[in-house]
Design an enzyme around this catalytic site. Structure first.
Site, PDB file in Angstrom:
ATOM      1  N   SER A  89      23.986   3.135  14.324  1.00 26.42           N
ATOM      2  CA  SER A  89      25.234   2.471  13.944  1.00 26.42           C
ATOM      3  C   SER A  89      26.200   3.443  13.276  1.00 26.42           C
ATOM      4  CB  SER A  89      24.951   1.320  12.973  1.00 26.42           C
ATOM      5  OG  SER A  89      24.197   0.319  13.590  1.00 26.42           O
TER       6      SER A  89
ATOM      7  N   HIS B 233      26.451   1.053   8.134  1.00 30.26           N
ATOM      8  CA  HIS B 233      25.313   1.306   7.241  1.00 30.26           C
ATOM      9  C   HIS B 233      25.737   1.124   5.786  1.00 30.26           C
ATOM     10  CE1 HIS B 233      22.898   3.807  10.395  1.00 30.26           C
ATOM     11  NE2 HIS B 233      22.539   2.539  10.373  1.00 30.26           N
TER      12      HIS B 233
ATOM     13  N   GLN C 250      14.244  -2.695  26.705  1.00 24.49           N
ATOM     14  CA  GLN C 250      14.930  -1.548  26.103  1.00 24.49           C
ATOM     15  C   GLN C 250      14.905  -0.348  27.036  1.00 24.49           C
ATOM     16  OE1 GLN C 250      16.239  -1.597  22.669  1.00 24.49           O
ATOM     17  NE2 GLN C 250      17.341   0.091  23.611  1.00 24.49           N
TER      18      GLN C 250
END
Length: 236
Positions: free
Chosen positions: A69, A74, A232
């Site tokens: 991210s 964060h 994934q």
């Protein structure tokens, strides 16, 4: 993996030349508002966790079809969870990826606290352990202040729970009951919720001292999905 629409105009000016300038710019742009969050992010050098453009305030690819991210997200998560990341607290980082946020959380809970990072890809967990060591935090691993495990984060990690706080770094289609169950009374979770490619929100889940759970939507976001390993690895 994520960009908050609310804060984007300020956040994208938070790029840094190095870790210190990145953190200082996040503070200048009012993303970081707590000294404890600032100290943690200064102590964990993002350059040890991201190979390319680590100090840009933008998501970056880290392999295995996932991204880390943007730094402002964060920082935002640590701000929301800071009262549950006091010294001695326990925390779970679901979708721990590079290990970066796990290390930030561990810095905040200190030697008397504990953070578990969980990801479902063995190689990624091994890589995160190497990143943490490269960042000079091998002692956190050897003393079990940080534990990195391989598993399905949607089920949490019950053997070290319950937790004062839980951070989830990928979007669940709905709120996973196992994660709510593993929150302590007084605990707080930050989790993106919504379908892959659809409308997602960053939600805050709180459990009061009687065990009652409340949930509020904080902002619109775009995250990679919280999914199984097969999904994934098969993504294009």
């Amino acid at each position: 993996s994520v960009q908050s629409r609310e804060q984007s105009r300020m956040a994208w000016r938070s790029h840094g030349r190095d870790n210190t300038s990145l953190v200082e710019n996040l503070e200048k742009n009012s993303i970081i508002k707590s000294d404890r969050v600032k100290t943690a992010m200064l102590s964990v050098d993002r350059g040890n966790y991201v190979d390319r453009h680590p100090y840009e305030d933008a998501p970056q690819r880290i392999g295995f079809n996932i991204t880390i991210s943007a730094p402002h997200m964060h920082a935002h998560a640590l701000q929301i969870l800071r009262k549950q990341l006091k010294p001695g607290c326990s925390a779970l980082d679901v979708g721990s990826g590079s290990g970066y946020l796990t290390a930030c959380m561990s810095d905040m809970v200190g030697p008397s606290g504990k953070v578990v990072g969980i990801d479902h890809i063995q190689e990624l967990v091994e890589h995160s352990i190497e990143n943490i060591k490269k960042d000079g935090k091998g002692n956190m691993l050897s003393t079990s202040q940080i534990t990195m495990v391989v598993g399905d984060g949607r089920e949490g990690w019950e053997e070290e729970g319950p937790y004062d706080c839980i951070h989830v770094g990928a979007a669940a289609p709905s709120l996973p009951p196992a994660l709510t169950n593993q929150l302590k009374p007084g605990g707080r979770m930050v989790i993106p919720v919504g379908p892959e490619g659809g409308r997602q929100t960053l939600d805050m889940v709180e459990k009061d001292m009687e065990g009652k759970v409340t949930r509020s939507q904080l902002m619109g976001v775009v995250y990679v999905p919280l999914c199984d390993k097969k999904h994934q690895m098969n993504k294009n």
